[in-house]
Motif scaffolding. Structure first.
Motif, mmCIF file in Angstrom:
data_model
loop_
_atom_site.group_PDB
_atom_site.id
_atom_site.type_symbol
_atom_site.label_atom_id
_atom_site.label_comp_id
_atom_site.label_asym_id
_atom_site.label_seq_id
_atom_site.Cartn_x
_atom_site.Cartn_y
_atom_site.Cartn_z
ATOM 1 N N ALA A 41 0.871 -1.175 0.000
ATOM 2 C CA ALA A 41 0.000 0.000 0.000
ATOM 3 C C ALA A 41 0.907 1.224 0.000
ATOM 4 C CB ALA A 41 -0.900 0.002 1.233
ATOM 5 N N ALA A 42 0.747 2.098 -0.996
ATOM 6 C CA ALA A 42 1.619 3.264 -1.150
ATOM 7 C C ALA A 42 0.783 4.535 -1.037
ATOM 8 C CB ALA A 42 2.335 3.219 -2.498
ATOM 9 N N SER A 43 1.071 5.350 -0.028
ATOM 10 C CA SER A 43 0.177 6.464 0.277
ATOM 11 C C SER A 43 0.948 7.692 0.729
ATOM 12 C CB SER A 43 -0.791 6.038 1.391
ATOM 13 O OG SER A 43 -1.659 7.092 1.743
ATOM 14 N N GLY A 44 0.288 8.836 0.618
ATOM 15 C CA GLY A 44 0.788 10.046 1.248
ATOM 16 C C GLY A 44 0.465 10.081 2.729
ATOM 17 N N ARG A 45 -0.365 9.154 3.183
ATOM 18 C CA ARG A 45 -0.750 9.094 4.593
ATOM 19 C C ARG A 45 0.436 8.714 5.490
ATOM 20 N NH1 ARG A 45 -6.572 6.237 5.388
ATOM 21 N NH2 ARG A 45 -7.709 7.184 3.636
ATOM 22 N N HIS A 46 0.255 8.981 6.782
ATOM 23 C CA HIS A 46 1.203 8.495 7.787
ATOM 24 C C HIS A 46 1.064 6.988 7.915
ATOM 25 C CE1 HIS A 46 3.051 7.982 11.826
ATOM 26 N NE2 HIS A 46 3.787 9.007 11.422
ATOM 27 N N LEU A 58 -2.400 -7.016 7.934
ATOM 28 C CA LEU A 58 -1.177 -6.218 8.077
ATOM 29 C C LEU A 58 0.092 -7.045 7.955
ATOM 30 C CD1 LEU A 58 -0.068 -3.394 8.581
ATOM 31 C CD2 LEU A 58 -0.251 -3.834 11.041
ATOM 32 N N GLU A 59 0.066 -8.275 8.444
ATOM 33 C CA GLU A 59 1.271 -9.104 8.410
ATOM 34 C C GLU A 59 1.612 -9.595 7.005
ATOM 35 O OE1 GLU A 59 1.098 -12.237 11.223
ATOM 36 O OE2 GLU A 59 1.168 -10.897 12.968
ATOM 37 N N LYS A 60 0.722 -9.344 6.041
ATOM 38 C CA LYS A 60 0.927 -9.863 4.690
ATOM 39 C C LYS A 60 1.316 -8.790 3.679
ATOM 40 C CE LYS A 60 -0.292 -14.058 5.867
ATOM 41 N NZ LYS A 60 0.690 -15.175 5.884
ATOM 42 N N ILE A 61 1.482 -7.539 4.113
ATOM 43 C CA ILE A 61 1.722 -6.468 3.144
ATOM 44 C C ILE A 61 2.937 -5.621 3.529
ATOM 45 C CG2 ILE A 61 -0.758 -6.351 2.672
ATOM 46 C CD1 ILE A 61 -0.718 -3.584 4.118
ATOM 47 N N PHE A 62 3.397 -4.827 2.559
ATOM 48 C CA PHE A 62 4.389 -3.787 2.802
ATOM 49 C C PHE A 62 3.685 -2.438 2.835
ATOM 50 C CE2 PHE A 62 6.906 -7.214 0.995
ATOM 51 C CZ PHE A 62 8.050 -7.202 1.789
ATOM 52 N N ILE A 63 4.310 -1.466 3.497
ATOM 53 C CA ILE A 63 3.737 -0.131 3.632
ATOM 54 C C ILE A 63 4.712 0.901 3.094
ATOM 55 C CG2 ILE A 63 2.955 1.639 5.251
ATOM 56 C CD1 ILE A 63 2.200 -0.668 7.159
ATOM 57 N N VAL A 64 4.266 1.653 2.098
ATOM 58 C CA VAL A 64 4.980 2.840 1.633
ATOM 59 C C VAL A 64 4.132 4.025 2.081
ATOM 60 C CG1 VAL A 64 5.802 4.148 -0.358
ATOM 61 C CG2 VAL A 64 5.971 1.648 -0.354
#
Length: 262
Positions: A41-46, A58-64
């Motif tokens: 998930a790639a976001s401008g959010r915090h 949550l344990e299955k994804i990356f966070i941008v």
């Protein structure tokens, strides 16, 4: 073969400032993971907002997050790209001279606003985006590295972009993130660079990558994927940059493509 899928959130998966994903999307991401396809998930959010949005998987994804200034997974910070503090506080002084702009600052673990600055925005950030937010008497109280300065103007920020670019364009990256947000991050920081870092770490090529976006801050990551999709409600600049087009966010455009991929 697709090995990595990256999607923007606001205006792509969700209406801006909301936090409830279609449960079928989460189920589909899990099915893709079982096939060995990674999801980010790639976001401008915090990052705290992104974590809450994707909490069931949550344990299955990356966070941008913070437009590429943050890259993490699960409960780990992987890569952080902070701003120069002296430059940040000079910019804050400039912003405070402009009565119609509000400021939200991102650290790695929490976001910050000054007390009494904008009650409407504070409520939206906490209850809409669901940031972990700390109110300060003064931004100088921030002790941790500053990853992003987000400038908010309800009526839009296109004019402010031009003004800040003239003064800070050679020092920082300015990214329009939705109609009302102007994000300030490190000069060479963007979602595309974060996706590139993730690709290199996982051994995945752009030809094996699919991305989805709608706004100007998604343009760089469009270049990191052969399978680049603009949703139907995207800005025209994004539609021109993307190779393919999905249905609108309101019509579950991303989900429809992912189900076809399954």
């Amino acid at each position: 073969m697709i090995k990595l899928i990256v999607s923007d959130i606001d205006g792509t998966l969700l209406e801006e400032g909301t936090n409830k994903l279609n449960p079928e999307l989460l189920e589909t991401i899990l099915m893709l993971r079982k096939k060995g396809i990674q999801f980010a998930a790639a976001s401008g959010r915090h990052q705290t907002s992104v974590r809450k949005t994707f909490d069931p998987i949550l344990e299955k994804i990356f966070i941008v997050a913070d437009n590429g200034a943050y890259l993490g997974c699960k409960n780990r910070h992987l890569f952080l790209y902070p701003l120069n503090r002296a430059m940040v506080f000079q910019m804050i002084e400039d912003v405070k001279a402009m009565a119609d702009l509000s400021i939200v600052i991102s650290g790695a673990d929490i976001a910050y606003m000054e007390k009494g600055s904008d009650p409407y925005l504070e409520d939206w950030v906490v209850n809409g985006y669901q940031y972990d937010l700390k109110l300060l008497e003064n931004f100088h109280q921030i002790q941790e590295d500053i990853l992003k300065v987000a400038l908010y103007r309800k009526e839009g920020v296109d004019a402010q972009y031009e003004s800040f670019y003239k003064k800070y364009g050679g020092q920082v990256k300015l990214a329009i993130s939705g109609r009302s947000w102007l994000d300030v991050i490190g000069l060479n920081v963007n979602k595309g660079e974060a996706v590139k870092t993730l690709q290199e770490s996982l051994g995945i090529a752009p030809e094996e990558t699919m991305v989805f976006g709608d706004q100007m801050n998604d343009l760089e990551m469009m270049k990191q994927a052969y399978y680049s999709f603009a949703v139907g409600n995207a800005r025209e600049e994004v539609k021109k940059a993307a190779r393919f087009q999905a249905d609108t966010s309101g019509n579950n455009g991303v989900l429809k493509v992912l189900k076809q991929l399954l």
